[in-house]
Design an enzyme around this catalytic site. Structure first.
Site: not given
Ligand code: TEU
Length: 581
Positions: A220, A288
């Site tokens: 993420d 690993e």
């Molecule tokens: O995603 C990154 C993220 O925040 C974007 O895709 C965001 O949703 C978008 O830019 C809003 O405009 C990851 C995860 O996939 C997401 O679901 C999480 O909310 C985020 O990280 C935080 O962990």
């Protein structure tokens, strides 16, 4: 007849390099299948339905987070990285899932959320109680505020979900104190990745899941972990993950290097160079083990910068968001495919292809708009509604086009059914923190997260014996798995056929040849076609039937029927055909 092959040595290897041509299916655990009747999906629910995914023909399943979490951001706020949230099951349920998946030839990929934890994580709770300057605070990013009494945030950064990225805490003695950084919600404090203790802890989290049989990780916010030294003010805040509202807004006189450097200065928390060191550390742990894989969620532009995340020794794959963001336009589609193959190929990596995920408006809906709503904004009942029929047809054509391309493909649960976004969800159901942090001005992503319809005639269509956490529209009656399995013209059947043919004829078939008659500037402006091995894929982006010279037997058509006329094939409007020589 054909243009030079986009020759690549980098894709379509088998076995240990299975990920070079894999199809990975994203499970959103809240919404796949509910095993215990509480209205929210869970791991036993998935295990019970694994067979349907093996039948679909995918190689691996990536699970959005199922770890212990207060669910302030649907699980992307992790309180314990080494445990399963009781809403989703137990570690024993995870072990059963992995074991059953193995018997079906499916790999399980876990979502790692290293940029931030939940504010309920023991480390953050300890940091709140500890003093400024302590080792507990040093695991996160705490700073004194500006202004005479520290009443102003340390800089001007804005959260992806709206509002400041800084929240001020009350110190243990009851006085107003330091501020902590959170790129996302206040409940998601960012870790300090300059701190070796944080790095070492994540080494152990990775090993924990790899030891339990995970095939790897989707990582993420892979481009956000390092912040520019001194946390300088941002030049232009943006609610998109790339920090760029318009990926096209490139100053043309700039070289790629100049552009990347400029973006790093303008966006001090996205795509900083130091991230690559973390990528390499993660990779060394995966190495690993045998044939594990990591895929980075790195919303960076341009494509060459995204490709730098999959250099040797870093990620195996990164999501190709440039592809996802490409509008319905022949030239742009052809360009992004060529650029992707070149950019990823240049570093020896496969490209990936993705059209939907849990953060974006589902492509069956997105493609029903001429002016696509901004990523993450969502659609509410008062917004202009999409042209559904157009969106559905275009989405199928786009998926059929994507599934023939060389490299890895991602499918977001439900897209195989042709599910649209829920575009009229009432506010009372919304859970996305974006909605709350913008006082409802931005609807957020819940519309893409509605539970799957499995069977029967009435909502919730076999998803749960209880009340689903988001309502499933009765209008999805035709879109259940049960229904689509018996309809030879359904979206599900198209995906199943495509994946089967892909395995048989396309894995190992090398790069693509763009067919000359469909190059930019040709008279048949709206046809885009490529051949790969014995397969020719022809997409008609226009609203009218188009003739083409495709050779071979029709094996897939995404919508409508293909007729022969004057020795040529007529491709129906907004449709893609596959022809096998
Ligand atoms: O995603 C990154 C993220 O925040 C974007 O895709 C965001 O949703 C978008 O830019 C809003 O405009 C990851 C995860 O996939 C997401 O679901 C999480 O909310 C985020 O990280 C935080 O962990």
């Amino acid at each position: 007849m054909s243009m030079p092959t986009t020759e690549l040595l980098s894709h379509d290897r088998k076995d240990a390099e299975w990920w070079r041509s894999s199809v990975i299916y994203q499970i959103y655990p809240r919404s796949f299948a509910d095993g215990n009747g509480d209205g929210m999906g869970d791991l036993p629910g998935v295990t019970g339905r694994l067979k349907s995914l093996a039948d679909l023909g995918v190689d691996a399943l990536w699970f959005s987070p199922f770890f212990t979490s207060p669910q302030k951001d649907a699980g992307y706020d992790v309180a314990d990285y080494k445990n399963i949230d009781s809403r989703f099951g137990t570690l024993a349920d995870f072990d059963s899932l992995v074991a059953k998946a193995k018997t079906l030839g499916l790999r399980i990929i876990v979502d790692l959320v290293p940029n931030h934890s939940s504010d309920q994580h023991v480390w953050f709770q300890a940091a709140l109680k500890a003093a400024p300057g302590s080792k507990e605070r040093a695991r996160y990013i705490f700073r004194d505020g500006k202004g005479a009494n520290g009443e102003l945030p340390p800089n001007n950064w804005e959260s992806v979900f709206g509002g400041s990225t800084w929240t001020r805490i009350t110190e243990a003695d009851g006085t107003l104190g330091q501020w902590y950084l959170h790129i996302f919600d206040t409940s998601q404090p960012d870790f300090n990745w300059q701190n070796e203790e944080v790095r070492a802890e994540f080494d152990s989290v990775l090993r924990f899941w790899l030891d339990r049989g995970a095939a790897g990780f989707r990582i993420d916010v892979a481009h956000g972990m390092i912040k520019a030294d001194g946390l300088p003010d941002i030049i232009q805040n943006s609610t998109t993950m790339s920090g760029q509202d318009s990926p096209d807004a490139v100053k043309t006189e700039e070289t790629q290097e100049e552009l990347i450097r400029r973006l790093q200065i303008e966006n001090p928390f996205w795509g900083q160079e130091g991230v690559h060191e973390i990528n390499r550390r993660f990779r060394s742990i995966l190495d690993e083990y045998d044939d594990r894989v990591m895929c980075g969620e790195a919303w960076v532009h341009p494509l060459s910068r995204m490709a730098s995340y999959v250099k040797p020794g870093e990620y195996h794959q990164t999501f190709n968001f440039g592809y996802l963001e490409t509008p319905w336009n022949k030239e742009k589609l052809q360009d992004v495919v060529t650029e992707s193959l070149n950019a990823f190929g240049a570093v020896g990596a496969p490209s990936t292809w993705v059209l939907s995920n849990h953060d974006v408006i589902r492509h069956a809906t997105r493609m029903g708009y001429d002016q696509v709503p901004k990523q993450g904004d969502g659609i509410g009942p008062k917004y202009a509604q999409p042209d559904e029929a157009k969106g559905q047809r275009r989405a199928r054509a786009a998926s059929a086009f994507m599934l023939g391309l060389p490299g890895g493909a991602y499918i977001y649960q439900g897209e195989e059914l042709g599910l649209p976004e829920h575009t009229t969800l009432e506010d009372k159901y919304r859970e996305d923190p974006t909605f709350f942090r913008t006082q409802g001005a931005i609807k957020g992503r819940d519309g893409a997260r509605v539970p799957l319809p499995w069977s029967g005639k009435t909502t919730p269509f076999g998803f749960s014996t209880g009340k689903p956490w988001l309502p499933i529209s009765q209008s999805w009656e035709e879109l259940t798995v049960e229904n689509e399995l018996v309809d030879p013209k359904s979206s599900l059947q198209m995906y199943r056929n495509a994946l089967e043919l892909r395995k048989e004829f396309l894995v190992g078939a090398g790069g693509i040849n763009w067919l000359e008659s469909t190059q930019h500037g040709s008279k048949r402006d709206e046809l885009l076609s490529y051949s790969r091995g014995t397969m020719t894929v022809v997409m008609n982006l226009s609203d009218s039937p188009q003739k083409c010279e495709a050779v071979g037997k029709l094996v897939i058509v995404s919508s409508g029927t293909v007729e022969a006329r004057d020795g040529k094939k007529v491709i129906p409007p907004r449709s893609t055909g596959w022809f096998l020589a």
